[in-house]
Write a protein that holds these residues in place. Structure first.
Motif, PDB file in Angstrom:
ATOM      1  N   LEU A 257       0.817  -1.208   0.000  1.00 47.90           N
ATOM      2  CA  LEU A 257       0.000   0.000   0.000  1.00 47.90           C
ATOM      3  C   LEU A 257       0.853   1.261   0.000  1.00 47.90           C
ATOM      4  N   SER A 258       2.013   1.224   0.686  1.00 47.24           N
ATOM      5  CA  SER A 258       2.840   2.424   0.774  1.00 47.24           C
ATOM      6  C   SER A 258       3.423   2.803  -0.584  1.00 47.24           C
ATOM      7  N   GLU A 259       3.747   1.803  -1.411  1.00 41.20           N
ATOM      8  CA  GLU A 259       4.301   2.083  -2.737  1.00 41.20           C
ATOM      9  C   GLU A 259       3.266   1.935  -3.845  1.00 41.20           C
ATOM     10  N   ARG A 260       2.068   1.462  -3.477  1.00 41.68           N
ATOM     11  CA  ARG A 260       0.970   1.284  -4.426  1.00 41.68           C
ATOM     12  C   ARG A 260       1.387   0.420  -5.617  1.00 41.68           C
ATOM     13  N   ARG A 261       1.940  -0.722  -5.284  1.00 37.08           N
ATOM     14  CA  ARG A 261       2.308  -1.678  -6.323  1.00 37.08           C
ATOM     15  C   ARG A 261       2.359  -3.076  -5.728  1.00 37.08           C
ATOM     16  N   TRP A 262       2.232  -4.073  -6.604  1.00 40.48           N
ATOM     17  CA  TRP A 262       2.345  -5.460  -6.177  1.00 40.48           C
ATOM     18  C   TRP A 262       3.816  -5.855  -6.178  1.00 40.48           C
ATOM     19  N   ARG A 263       4.212  -6.641  -5.181  1.00 47.21           N
ATOM     20  CA  ARG A 263       5.592  -7.089  -5.090  1.00 47.21           C
ATOM     21  C   ARG A 263       5.643  -8.438  -4.387  1.00 47.21           C
ATOM     22  N   ALA A 264       6.717  -9.164  -4.617  1.00 47.23           N
ATOM     23  CA  ALA A 264       6.885 -10.479  -4.001  1.00 47.23           C
ATOM     24  C   ALA A 264       7.367 -10.326  -2.567  1.00 47.23           C
ATOM     25  N   VAL A 265       6.824 -11.164  -1.661  1.00 45.27           N
ATOM     26  CA  VAL A 265       7.274 -11.163  -0.269  1.00 45.27           C
ATOM     27  C   VAL A 265       7.900 -12.498   0.117  1.00 45.27           C
ATOM     28  N   VAL A 266       7.658 -13.549  -0.669  1.00 47.67           N
ATOM     29  CA  VAL A 266       8.294 -14.849  -0.445  1.00 47.67           C
ATOM     30  C   VAL A 266       8.671 -15.425  -1.808  1.00 47.67           C
ATOM     31  N   TYR A 267       9.921 -15.901  -1.898  1.00 49.66           N
ATOM     32  CA  TYR A 267      10.406 -16.553  -3.110  1.00 49.66           C
ATOM     33  C   TYR A 267      10.749 -18.008  -2.784  1.00 49.66           C
ATOM     34  N   PRO A 268      10.581 -18.923  -3.739  1.00 45.22           N
ATOM     35  CA  PRO A 268      10.917 -20.332  -3.471  1.00 45.22           C
ATOM     36  C   PRO A 268      12.426 -20.561  -3.433  1.00 45.22           C
ATOM     37  N   ALA A 269      12.810 -21.792  -3.091  1.00 51.05           N
ATOM     38  CA  ALA A 269      14.207 -22.145  -2.847  1.00 51.05           C
ATOM     39  C   ALA A 269      15.152 -21.864  -4.016  1.00 51.05           C
ATOM     40  N   PRO A 270      14.747 -22.027  -5.289  1.00 57.62           N
ATOM     41  CA  PRO A 270      15.705 -21.743  -6.374  1.00 57.62           C
ATOM     42  C   PRO A 270      16.292 -20.338  -6.327  1.00 57.62           C
ATOM     43  N   TYR A 271      15.574 -19.382  -5.768  1.00 59.65           N
ATOM     44  CA  TYR A 271      16.101 -18.023  -5.662  1.00 59.65           C
ATOM     45  C   TYR A 271      17.210 -17.944  -4.615  1.00 59.65           C
ATOM     46  N   THR A 272      17.161 -18.818  -3.615  1.00 58.47           N
ATOM     47  CA  THR A 272      18.230 -18.850  -2.618  1.00 58.47           C
ATOM     48  C   THR A 272      19.541 -19.292  -3.254  1.00 58.47           C
ATOM     49  N   ALA A 273      19.450 -20.281  -4.128  1.00 60.58           N
ATOM     50  CA  ALA A 273      20.649 -20.779  -4.800  1.00 60.58           C
ATOM     51  C   ALA A 273      21.190 -19.781  -5.814  1.00 60.58           C
ATOM     52  N   ASP A 274      20.317 -18.914  -6.343  1.00 59.55           N
ATOM     53  CA  ASP A 274      20.740 -17.937  -7.350  1.00 59.55           C
ATOM     54  C   ASP A 274      20.188 -16.559  -6.974  1.00 59.55           C
ATOM     55  N   PRO A 275      20.822 -15.864  -6.001  1.00 57.56           N
ATOM     56  CA  PRO A 275      20.301 -14.568  -5.544  1.00 57.56           C
ATOM     57  C   PRO A 275      20.263 -13.499  -6.625  1.00 57.56           C
ATOM     58  N   SER A 276      20.972 -13.710  -7.745  1.00 52.74           N
ATOM     59  CA  SER A 276      20.952 -12.705  -8.806  1.00 52.74           C
ATOM     60  C   SER A 276      19.556 -12.547  -9.411  1.00 52.74           C
ATOM     61  N   ARG A 277      18.675 -13.515  -9.187  1.00 52.59           N
ATOM     62  CA  ARG A 277      17.302 -13.426  -9.686  1.00 52.59           C
ATOM     63  C   ARG A 277      16.439 -12.531  -8.802  1.00 52.59           C
ATOM     64  N   LEU A 278      16.939 -12.168  -7.625  1.00 51.80           N
ATOM     65  CA  LEU A 278      16.189 -11.324  -6.701  1.00 51.80           C
ATOM     66  C   LEU A 278      16.448  -9.850  -7.010  1.00 51.80           C
ATOM     67  N   PRO A 279      15.505  -8.970  -6.671  1.00 52.57           N
ATOM     68  CA  PRO A 279      15.703  -7.527  -6.914  1.00 52.57           C
ATOM     69  C   PRO A 279      16.617  -6.899  -5.861  1.00 52.57           C
ATOM     70  N   LEU A 280      17.870  -7.329  -5.842  1.00 53.60           N
ATOM     71  CA  LEU A 280      18.831  -6.858  -4.852  1.00 53.60           C
ATOM     72  C   LEU A 280      19.626  -5.682  -5.403  1.00 53.60           C
ATOM     73  N   ALA A 281      19.939  -4.750  -4.535  1.00 49.43           N
ATOM     74  CA  ALA A 281      20.899  -3.709  -4.892  1.00 49.43           C
ATOM     75  C   ALA A 281      22.310  -4.150  -4.528  1.00 49.43           C
ATOM     76  N   VAL A 282      22.426  -4.885  -3.418  1.00 45.94           N
ATOM     77  CA  VAL A 282      23.721  -5.361  -2.936  1.00 45.94           C
ATOM     78  C   VAL A 282      23.552  -6.798  -2.468  1.00 45.94           C
ATOM     79  N   GLU A 283      24.431  -7.689  -2.914  1.00 45.48           N
ATOM     80  CA  GLU A 283      24.433  -9.060  -2.422  1.00 45.48           C
ATOM     81  C   GLU A 283      25.383  -9.172  -1.233  1.00 45.48           C
ATOM     82  N   THR A 284      24.980  -9.978  -0.247  1.00 43.39           N
ATOM     83  CA  THR A 284      25.801 -10.183   0.953  1.00 43.39           C
ATOM     84  C   THR A 284      25.959 -11.685   1.176  1.00 43.39           C
ATOM     85  N   PRO A 285      26.726 -12.359   0.326  1.00 38.04           N
ATOM     86  CA  PRO A 285      26.766 -13.828   0.386  1.00 38.04           C
ATOM     87  C   PRO A 285      27.388 -14.386   1.654  1.00 38.04           C
TER      88      PRO A 285
END
Length: 584
Positions: A114-142
């Protein structure tokens, strides 16, 4: 609902829970993507075909529905969760946990922000954990892995931070295993001098708006104890930047605190983890000073700088501690020099009791960097003498040129003349309660430490078993004042004299330095010893004493029953360690 248009595909499903929300949702949404509802049944949800149950309640002319649009309703008997990749949630019962229970862990859970007035993901399945580059990250912290298997894959931050605006820090978490206890997240903004300017403490939870129930204050939550291992959970942290925050660079740090113990967990050997640096910009137009919440108005002008208010955030400052004073400045003219602010506490006769000095804002942002129109805050910590009497004291302030040492005269808005020291208000110091009557105690002792403190006795509490805790409450009686601040140690050793557990600290949970102790006062001082899980049963020995942490650790001498105790540590009664089976 317009935000849904053009985003949904054949692999998506709309999940509405509770199912009665389908009516207001369907009034606005006209798409053709599959939809299914959830209805409460005890502590769980059961799937229902929402269109069937409420078809007779829909009046097309009132709702202005288009009869040519296919109702995207999936009958429960035809429901196959493996057909869907993303689940779009509507309603406060359509939580990530309910989605995972009904659709499994291989879906992306979508939620309307509601604060940004847009739909967004709040939970991603396990394949995203193995490949964090698929997430909308600004900085990765492996490399950030905390005790207990909690990992931070990365984060993103609002692209432009501005004084007086709200920023958002988005963290992407995953857990290698199920978290049995709650966690608390602490986020700080710290300048290069180490001063903390913003601090937020919140539970490790993904807090969601439950459309359309947000208007009634209904939210959905997803606590860390419900996070399935391997999935990615998104947590947002709102950072409200103060209107008088210095426009400089800051470091963002995070700390994860264990819920049951309250102790910070470590990651890569650190409890405070620096995520990165951010720069905060000035607003395009200067703010008016009324946007800054101020508890006490001052309105004292020092040349081109105006002290328009101050705060005393500590409600009950005590002797031996510090009195924090927050000063609020407005810049009417650009300062031509770097200044230092000096603060004094005066008693009713005008005698200086204590004083302190600091940068008007922060050493990282000296007054020579200030601009006309800036609103800025600074904090001065005023030491309260250990034996200072309680009562009300005058607060006096002056501004000094750090190069020349000359004072800048201060004048109130309604004053006729200037003064070197401007009295801006009062501060109250709360005395420590004075207890002189000994309480009942289980074990009485006759021992004196350094000729100044007498141990009357002690109590033992807790669970003397492996993995338990042993509480020790010591009852001190003060016979003479102590000029140095000593720490108390409590040691537990085995029969071989090996240390197996200990607790050290300033007395009374770090609140009563020995310099604040008064003659005749009785101090109840409690320590907790966490016991290792592998302790064998048998007899153990308790030792206590005082030591000076600032002088290499020498201990106060101990005399018991007329004889000096070796090594400055007094033995107490032995403690019998029981096995876990004996405890049961």
């Amino acid at each position: 609902m317009a935000a849904l248009e053009g985003q949904l595909g054949d692999d998506d499903v709309i999940f509405v829970a509770p199912d009665w929300m389908w009516l207001p949702f369907r009034y606005y949404y006209r798409g053709e993507v599959d939809g299914i509802g959830g209805r409460s049944q005890g502590d769980a949800l059961r799937l229902v075909g929402v269109g069937t149950d409420y078809a007779d309640l829909i009046e097309p002319r009132e709702l202005e529905t288009d009869p040519s649009v296919r109702q995207p309703i999936v009958p429960p008997d035809d429901f196959d969760p493996d057909e869907y990749v993303r689940v779009w949630t509507v309603g406060h019962l359509a939580t990530p946990q309910s989605v995972i229970d009904l659709f499994g862990q291989d879906v992306v859970v979508m939620h309307y922000d509601l604060s940004e007035r847009r739909w967004r993901a709040v939970v991603y399945p396990a394949p995203y954990t193995a490949d964090p580059s698929r997430l909308p990250l600004a900085v990765e912290t492996p490399g950030l892995r905390w005790e207990g298997g909690l990992r931070l894959l990365g984060y993103s931050l609002s692209p432009s931070l501005m004084v007086g605006r709200e920023a958002r820090l988005t963290l992407f978490w995953t857990a290698d295993r199920l978290q049995g206890y709650g966690r608390c997240l602490e986020v700080r903004m710290v300048d290069e001098s180490g001063q903390v300017w913003l601090e937020r403490s919140l539970p490790m939870i993904s807090l969601l708006h439950g459309l359309p129930m947000i208007s009634m204050g209904v939210f959905s939550t997803f606590p860390i104890t419900d996070w399935p291992p391997g999935v990615v959970v998104v947590q947002d942290v709102a950072l409200k930047l103060l209107a008088d925050l210095p426009p400089i660079s800051y470091q963002i740090s995070v700390r994860v605190v264990d819920g049951p113990s309250g102790q910070p967990l470590s990651a890569a050997g650190q409890t405070d983890v620096i995520l990165g640096s951010v720069s905060v910009a000035r607003p395009p137009r200067p703010y008016r000073q009324h946007v800054v919440p101020v508890l006490h108005r001052a309105n004292v002008r020092f040349g081109g700088l105006r002290l328009f208010g101050y705060d005393l955030p500590e409600a009950t400052p005590r002797p031996g501690h510090y009195l924090p004073l927050v000063l609020h400045w407005a810049v009417d003219e650009v300062p031509l020099a770097d200044y230092e602010v000096q603060v004094r506490l005066l008693d009713r006769r005008g005698v200086v009791v204590t004083e302190s000095a600091s940068s008007p804002s922060t050493p990282a942002f000296p007054t020579s960097s200030w601009r006309a129109g800036d609103l800025l805050r600074g904090e001065v910590s005023i030491p309260i003498p250990p034996r200072m009497e309680g009562g009300r004291y005058w607060l006096a302030v002056r501004l000094v040129d750090t190069d020349t040492g000359e004072s800048v005269p201060g004048r109130r808005a309604w004053g006729l003349w200037s003064q070197e020291w401007a009295v801006i208000g009062r501060a109250e110091v709360t005395p420590w309660p004075l207890v002189t009557k000994p309480p009942p105690m289980a074990y009485e002792v006759e021992a004196r430490f350094g000729g100044a403190v007498r141990l009357l006795g002690y109590d033992l509490t807790g669970d003397p078993a492996p993995g338990g805790e042993l509480g020790v409450t010591l009852y001190w009686q003060v016979e003479a004042g102590l000029e140095d601040s000593y720490k108390v140690f409590v040691h537990l050793t085995n029969e071989a004299g090996e240390l197996v557990a200990q607790a050290d600290g300033i007395p009374v949970d770090w609140t009563r330095p020995t310099t604040t102790w008064r003659v005749g006062e009785i101090i109840a001082d409690t320590y907790t010893l966490p016991l290792p899980t592998d302790l064998p049963e048998g007899a153990y020995h308790l030792y206590i004493g005082f030591y000076d942490p600032g002088a290499g650790g020498p201990r106060l001498p101990v005399v018991s029953r007329g004889r000096e105790v070796p090594d400055g540590r007094l033995p107490l009664e032995p403690v019998t360690m029981l096995s876990v089976e004996d405890e049961r």
